[in-house]
Enzyme design. Sequence first.
Site, PDB file in Angstrom:
ATOM      1  N   ALA A 720     121.690 107.178 -22.619  1.00  0.00           N
ATOM      2  CA  ALA A 720     121.414 108.304 -21.735  1.00  0.00           C
ATOM      3  C   ALA A 720     120.154 108.019 -20.928  1.00  0.00           C
ATOM      4  CB  ALA A 720     121.247 109.578 -22.549  1.00  0.00           C
ATOM      5  N   GLU A 721     120.352 107.877 -19.644  1.00  0.00           N
ATOM      6  CA  GLU A 721     119.206 107.703 -18.739  1.00  0.00           C
ATOM      7  C   GLU A 721     119.020 109.034 -18.032  1.00  0.00           C
ATOM      8  OE1 GLU A 721     117.524 104.999 -18.745  1.00  0.00           O
ATOM      9  OE2 GLU A 721     118.934 103.844 -19.948  1.00  0.00           O
TER      10      GLU A 721
END
Length: 973
Positions: A720-721
């Site tokens: 998850a960015e």
Amino acid sequence: MFSKRFWDDRLMEWAMGDEALKVQAFRFVDVLPTLRTHRAVTKHLREYFTDVSRLPAPARLALNGDPNSMVGKALAVGARWNARQMAERFIAGETVPEVLKTVRQLRREGFAFTLDLLGEAVVSDIEADQYQQQYLDLIEGLSEAVNAWPENEPTDTDHVGPIPRVNVSLKLSALFPRFNPADPSGTYDGVTERLRPILRLAKERGAFVNFDMEQYDFKAITLEIAKRVLIEEEFRDWPDAGLVIQAYLRDAEQDLEDLNRWANDRGTPITVRLVKGAYWDYETVTAAARGWPVPVYTRKPDSDACFERCTRFLMANHETLRPAIASHNLRSLAHAEAVAEALEVPDGAWEVQMLYGMAGEQAELLRDAGRRVRIYTPFGEPIPGMAYLVRRLLENSSNDSFVRHAHDPDADPAELFMNPVTAGDAEPPEQLETNPPHGGFANEPLTDFAIAENRDAMLAALEQVEGELGGEYSLVIDGRSVQPNLNLVSRDPADGVTVIGKAPAATPRDADSAVAAAKKAFPAWMRTGPEHRCEYLELAADGLRHRRFELSAWIVREVGKSWGEADADVAEAIDFLNYYAQQMRDLAAGRVVDVPGEHNVLSYRPRGVAVVIAPWNFPLAILTGMTAAALVTGNTVVMKPAEQSPVIGALLMDVLRDAGIPDGVVNYLPGDGELIGPPLVKHPDVSLVAFTGSREVGLSINAEAAKTPPGQDHVKTVLAEMGGKNAVIVDADADLDEAVLGVLHSAFDYAGQKCSACSRAVVLADCHDEFMKRLKGAVESLEIGEPKRPGVQVGPVIDADSKARIEKALKNLGEEVELAATLDLSDFDLPAKGHYVPPRVFTGVTQDDPLANDELFGPVLAVLKVKTFAEAIEVANATDYALTAGVFSRSPENLETARRELVAGNIYLNRGCTGALVNRQPFGGYKLSGVGTKAGGPDYLHQFLVPVNVTENTMRRGFAPGAAKPSAPQKGE
Ligand code: NAD
């Protein structure tokens, strides 16, 4: 170090002998004028020089002492005074009266002059107005005085008659803050609006105006503007203008020929100052960094030889192009004399130019021989003065410099005066590769929109796309294009109306089908050898490259990026494909650890079905990057673009299919994230979710994916960015030219809609007011508009929701918060329904203010004022995010502290905080900005793989292949 001699002679002498000292010394000279207190001066002296062992012991002692002691104070005063003395050698004064005194003296000595006003980078219309006014005042103020001085024939006449005594040199880029080679017509309008009054006044007062040349980026447009304006009726027959040709450029001769044709058409001569060029380091370094061809000759003798060819051309055409041979190299000057004589050029028809403070003896020599020698005389304030001074110091201490060797008593005259062609023959050939692959990978160069063909290609692509707007796109599941509905209508954010394309909004059932297709395709894709998978990626990269301008044009239209930003988006997508292919080749080799009798191999397997969920703000690059990583590692993919950019997603799907990637390996699923996101994330057959987007969604995905629903036999991996609230610190000693532009671009390019964008500037109180004054001017000079126009700097935000969200967040601000800079949208010609938000800078923001903590994802900058650098770091780190951060500082110690203590995944020192490149700046944050993976970095692919180790016992009945042979002699030997 207290003495003037130290600064004049010792410093230069040491600098020439010791590269490290040279860098430190010149950097110190550069920062000195910004240091306000003696404490600051001694602090910097210490930071720059204590590691330099060659400093004399007393100086080292003084540096290590207490800055408040008498010695410390004296050191600071001495440093300042002596640096000023050194500057005065090259800079003729700060004010017009001062410079008038200098030029009067020059004329008494029999020299002509041209005046150059040193200035800081022009970042705003106010500063451009000031620059214009200073030149108007200069011409006005000088003409009367200088023209009243007694005549000095060699400097005041040429072979035909009198020539202007007042002669000024100016930089066109300083007349317009939006000077942009990608937008020649807007730049022409902006520059000439301020230039014409200067030319008019010069013509009226009988003064000469020279257009100086700067870096290569600006060359074509500078020549273009000069040619266009000087052919206007009003100036067509005015001979008192000049241009510069830089002989270190490979284009120099071509440009001279063009100029000659133009001057013939015009029917009035123009002066050409022939120089070698002062930006050699800059040109070679930037070309290498951008992967662009090097515009300059990389071997000194080649520039010298070109200089001689250009000299000959000028002399041969002296009636249209009046030669001004500017050099300190006696060989070049002697050559000019000889060619002029051979071609029978009348004596007054050409002149020599030299820089103030350089090569005085040579100037005298030529003057005494009757040549007109014009001294290029810079003047102005100390801060920009120091930048100029450092350029001169570099020149004087460069290994290639004639001036330097001429002072060497051991120099061999035969070598000094050698024909450059002969000298060149003796040197190794040029190395022209600017962007050598780093471990097999080279970044895809950005497009140079200063080149007319590239601009034309982009305009053609925009036109092509205009004709293809409103198309209908499909879901692609298991290789089949499905069009159940066309509920997803993508509109141009710049006008809020034009339909870019229509795509189906996938349903949860489609999501199931896509996962099923990916699951079915997985075994075969996993078994496809890694080399084959790499080749698919490289084919896709070629496909993108092939459609580069077209894709950029779609990005401009679908998400409102400027030309440059859109082009960078495509280049980054190409980089991801090539880089991950190269990384996979390395990983595919596995890792072997053998000991006698035991063979160990660590290798990698794909995880399974990967769901890729991407944002709209890098609609091609991020979608491609996550998809490419999943594919090359052997996973199959369900690719979900953001609802705002389904057309770019569909185009990527086209490119992947054209590359021949088998059916079902990538499935294209545009749709509403809230509707199809959760079923995809929760699906028991999904092994990995690669997400880039907001914190809220990222955290929910992370939570959902942690569950193991019935039928799921594995733990899901989540990448998850997420968002950022990125800070840039502006230290008290920062170079404000760079800091203002760095913060401006980091905060407002693409309307602040980059996860890496700067949304907080943490500014030291010492420079706060000056920084704010310049930033305000810069913000208020931004151009807002439809990004399909090349000069536009700030486009729309992505959609109406985004605009409403930003406006709402700015409704209830703290009492102390003040709107310090903005623009009025009604001053721009904007489509009524476009989603425009004006850029805004707020001051008086405190750390607990929502403005300092919440990601707004728009053109909003909060400025926080702090007292010390330590406080700046504390404030910069005080959010939940840790994505990017930046520092502008010239204190080595503070930069070191920043490296160590800033909490961010990507830290940028003395540059803007956006624009990470694959491989060079692996990108991604931690804390609530991300899980710590780095897209475009060497660790990234590991996330998509399961490491498996196989150990084999290779010992059979006491015999093992490769077992160590006994070294002791065998029995019986
Ligand atoms: P977003 O979170 O609204 O949407 C991202 C994607 O998630 C879209 O494809 C969307 O359809 C999907 N989505 C929405 N709800 C979902 C749900 N419940 N389940 C699964 N998927 C769902 O973000 P955005 O507005 O597209 O992008 C802007 C955000 O992205 C900003 O916060 C920005 O900082 C961040 N961003 C981060 C990086 C990085 O590398 N760290 C890069 C670019 C953007």
